[in-house]
Design a protein around this motif. Structure first.
Motif, PDB file in Angstrom:
ATOM      1  N   ASP A  40      -0.614   0.175   6.096  1.00  0.00           N
ATOM      2  CA  ASP A  40      -0.383  -0.791   5.023  1.00  0.00           C
ATOM      3  C   ASP A  40      -0.526  -2.210   5.567  1.00  0.00           C
ATOM      4  O   ASP A  40      -0.100  -2.504   6.690  1.00  0.00           O
ATOM      5  CB  ASP A  40       1.021  -0.585   4.447  1.00  0.00           C
ATOM      6  CG  ASP A  40       1.215  -1.319   3.132  1.00  0.00           C
ATOM      7  OD1 ASP A  40       1.068  -0.666   2.084  1.00  0.00           O
ATOM      8  OD2 ASP A  40       1.514  -2.528   3.167  1.00  0.00           O
ATOM      9  N   SER A  41      -1.129  -3.092   4.777  1.00  0.00           N
ATOM     10  CA  SER A  41      -1.338  -4.469   5.234  1.00  0.00           C
ATOM     11  C   SER A  41      -0.019  -5.200   5.486  1.00  0.00           C
ATOM     12  O   SER A  41       0.041  -6.118   6.297  1.00  0.00           O
ATOM     13  CB  SER A  41      -2.181  -5.247   4.225  1.00  0.00           C
ATOM     14  OG  SER A  41      -1.548  -5.260   2.960  1.00  0.00           O
ATOM     15  N   THR A  42       1.044  -4.773   4.807  1.00  0.00           N
ATOM     16  CA  THR A  42       2.385  -5.273   5.116  1.00  0.00           C
ATOM     17  C   THR A  42       2.979  -4.279   6.100  1.00  0.00           C
ATOM     18  O   THR A  42       3.627  -3.311   5.720  1.00  0.00           O
ATOM     19  CB  THR A  42       3.252  -5.388   3.845  1.00  0.00           C
ATOM     20  OG1 THR A  42       2.555  -6.168   2.882  1.00  0.00           O
ATOM     21  CG2 THR A  42       4.604  -6.002   4.148  1.00  0.00           C
ATOM     22  N   THR A  43       2.738  -4.512   7.383  1.00  0.00           N
ATOM     23  CA  THR A  43       3.063  -3.526   8.413  1.00  0.00           C
ATOM     24  C   THR A  43       4.550  -3.193   8.497  1.00  0.00           C
ATOM     25  O   THR A  43       4.919  -2.121   8.966  1.00  0.00           O
ATOM     26  CB  THR A  43       2.577  -3.992   9.794  1.00  0.00           C
ATOM     27  OG1 THR A  43       3.180  -5.255  10.102  1.00  0.00           O
ATOM     28  CG2 THR A  43       1.060  -4.118   9.827  1.00  0.00           C
ATOM     29  N   SER A  44       5.403  -4.083   7.997  1.00  0.00           N
ATOM     30  CA  SER A  44       6.848  -3.840   8.062  1.00  0.00           C
ATOM     31  C   SER A  44       7.300  -2.722   7.136  1.00  0.00           C
ATOM     32  O   SER A  44       8.435  -2.253   7.247  1.00  0.00           O
ATOM     33  CB  SER A  44       7.620  -5.121   7.749  1.00  0.00           C
ATOM     34  OG  SER A  44       7.326  -5.556   6.427  1.00  0.00           O
ATOM     35  N   THR A  45       6.423  -2.240   6.234  1.00  0.00           N
ATOM     36  CA  THR A  45       6.772  -1.120   5.350  1.00  0.00           C
ATOM     37  C   THR A  45       6.715   0.212   6.083  1.00  0.00           C
ATOM     38  O   THR A  45       7.222   1.217   5.592  1.00  0.00           O
ATOM     39  CB  THR A  45       5.835  -1.036   4.132  1.00  0.00           C
ATOM     40  OG1 THR A  45       4.506  -0.736   4.583  1.00  0.00           O
ATOM     41  CG2 THR A  45       5.855  -2.309   3.309  1.00  0.00           C
ATOM     42  N   GLY A  46       6.041   0.252   7.247  1.00  0.00           N
ATOM     43  CA  GLY A  46       5.915   1.491   8.006  1.00  0.00           C
ATOM     44  C   GLY A  46       5.041   2.538   7.344  1.00  0.00           C
ATOM     45  O   GLY A  46       5.048   3.698   7.732  1.00  0.00           O
ATOM     46  N   LYS A  47       4.246   2.133   6.353  1.00  0.00           N
ATOM     47  CA  LYS A  47       3.454   3.096   5.579  1.00  0.00           C
ATOM     48  C   LYS A  47       2.037   3.267   6.127  1.00  0.00           C
ATOM     49  O   LYS A  47       1.365   2.293   6.439  1.00  0.00           O
ATOM     50  CB  LYS A  47       3.400   2.666   4.118  1.00  0.00           C
ATOM     51  CG  LYS A  47       4.756   2.705   3.446  1.00  0.00           C
ATOM     52  CD  LYS A  47       4.646   2.412   1.972  1.00  0.00           C
ATOM     53  CE  LYS A  47       6.003   2.346   1.304  1.00  0.00           C
ATOM     54  NZ  LYS A  47       6.808   3.522   1.435  1.00  0.00           N
ATOM     55  N   ILE A  48       1.631   4.538   6.210  1.00  0.00           N
ATOM     56  CA  ILE A  48       0.276   4.899   6.608  1.00  0.00           C
ATOM     57  C   ILE A  48      -0.267   5.853   5.547  1.00  0.00           C
ATOM     58  O   ILE A  48       0.374   6.851   5.215  1.00  0.00           O
ATOM     59  CB  ILE A  48       0.234   5.595   7.984  1.00  0.00           C
ATOM     60  CG1 ILE A  48       0.847   4.703   9.059  1.00  0.00           C
ATOM     61  CG2 ILE A  48      -1.199   5.986   8.339  1.00  0.00           C
ATOM     62  CD1 ILE A  48       1.000   5.389  10.408  1.00  0.00           C
ATOM     63  N   THR A  49      -1.449   5.546   5.026  1.00  0.00           N
ATOM     64  CA  THR A  49      -2.100   6.432   4.061  1.00  0.00           C
ATOM     65  C   THR A  49      -3.072   7.335   4.808  1.00  0.00           C
ATOM     66  O   THR A  49      -3.885   6.863   5.602  1.00  0.00           O
ATOM     67  CB  THR A  49      -2.865   5.626   2.995  1.00  0.00           C
ATOM     68  OG1 THR A  49      -1.939   4.774   2.315  1.00  0.00           O
ATOM     69  CG2 THR A  49      -3.542   6.547   1.983  1.00  0.00           C
ATOM     70  N   LEU A  50      -2.958   8.641   4.562  1.00  0.00           N
ATOM     71  CA  LEU A  50      -3.891   9.638   5.100  1.00  0.00           C
ATOM     72  C   LEU A  50      -4.729  10.138   3.933  1.00  0.00           C
ATOM     73  O   LEU A  50      -4.175  10.483   2.876  1.00  0.00           O
ATOM     74  CB  LEU A  50      -3.145  10.826   5.701  1.00  0.00           C
ATOM     75  CG  LEU A  50      -2.085  10.563   6.753  1.00  0.00           C
ATOM     76  CD1 LEU A  50      -1.470  11.877   7.201  1.00  0.00           C
ATOM     77  CD2 LEU A  50      -2.658   9.819   7.920  1.00  0.00           C
ATOM     78  N   SER A  51      -6.039  10.209   4.111  1.00  0.00           N
ATOM     79  CA  SER A  51      -6.862  10.687   3.010  1.00  0.00           C
ATOM     80  C   SER A  51      -8.074  11.466   3.507  1.00  0.00           C
ATOM     81  O   SER A  51      -8.527  11.297   4.646  1.00  0.00           O
ATOM     82  CB  SER A  51      -7.310   9.516   2.124  1.00  0.00           C
ATOM     83  OG  SER A  51      -7.998   8.549   2.874  1.00  0.00           O
ATOM     84  N   LEU A  52      -8.542  12.345   2.627  1.00  0.00           N
ATOM     85  CA  LEU A  52      -9.767  13.121   2.833  1.00  0.00           C
ATOM     86  C   LEU A  52     -10.621  12.979   1.583  1.00  0.00           C
ATOM     87  O   LEU A  52     -10.099  12.963   0.462  1.00  0.00           O
ATOM     88  CB  LEU A  52      -9.451  14.604   3.058  1.00  0.00           C
ATOM     89  CG  LEU A  52      -8.681  14.979   4.323  1.00  0.00           C
ATOM     90  CD1 LEU A  52      -8.277  16.452   4.271  1.00  0.00           C
ATOM     91  CD2 LEU A  52      -9.509  14.700   5.567  1.00  0.00           C
ATOM     92  N   THR A  53     -11.931  12.901   1.778  1.00  0.00           N
ATOM     93  CA  THR A  53     -12.853  12.800   0.645  1.00  0.00           C
ATOM     94  C   THR A  53     -13.078  14.186   0.025  1.00  0.00           C
ATOM     95  O   THR A  53     -12.797  15.209   0.671  1.00  0.00           O
ATOM     96  CB  THR A  53     -14.212  12.244   1.111  1.00  0.00           C
ATOM     97  OG1 THR A  53     -14.825  13.218   1.978  1.00  0.00           O
ATOM     98  CG2 THR A  53     -14.065  10.908   1.827  1.00  0.00           C
ATOM     99  N   PRO A  54     -13.639  14.232  -1.187  1.00  0.00           N
ATOM    100  CA  PRO A  54     -13.976  15.536  -1.772  1.00  0.00           C
ATOM    101  C   PRO A  54     -14.946  16.335  -0.895  1.00  0.00           C
ATOM    102  O   PRO A  54     -14.835  17.556  -0.806  1.00  0.00           O
ATOM    103  CB  PRO A  54     -14.620  15.170  -3.110  1.00  0.00           C
ATOM    104  CG  PRO A  54     -14.012  13.853  -3.467  1.00  0.00           C
ATOM    105  CD  PRO A  54     -13.844  13.137  -2.138  1.00  0.00           C
TER     106      PRO A  54
END
Length: 99
Positions: A44-58
């Motif tokens: 996440d661009s606001t790194t203090s949120t601790g969020k990471i998005t994991l994704s896979l395409t179709p």
């Protein structure tokens, strides 16, 4: 189908600020499998949120055969190359029904 999930990383019961970190995640048929599919990882661009998005395409999910898989997420602190694995587990891939 597109797959996407958001992981919040904690350290000592506090959200980890991911500034100065990179992330990588893979899914494999087994721990010893030589082939893997890499998740796209986005801190996440606001790194203090601790969020990471994991994704896979179709296309990536369509290439996964039905069955049980293992996965993990590793984060690397760029300052000292410390690697941490905040999440790991198993996934069951099932074929689609809706066409």
């Amino acid at each position: 189908a597109t797959f996407s999930t958001v992981i919040t990383v904690y350290q000592d019961d506090n959200i980890l600020d991911l500034a100065g970190h990179t992330a990588a995640a893979q899914i494999r048929k087994s721990y010893s499998s030589s082939t893997s599919t890499a998740f796209t990882t986005a801190i996440d661009s606001t790194t203090s949120t601790g969020k990471i998005t994991l994704s896979l395409t179709p296309t990536q999910t369509a290439a996964l055969e039905e069955g049980r898989y293992v996965y993990d997420l590793e984060i690397t602190k760029t300052a000292d190359s410390t690697v941490t694995r905040p999440i790991q587990g198993t996934v069951t891939v099932r074929p689609n029904v809706t066409r």
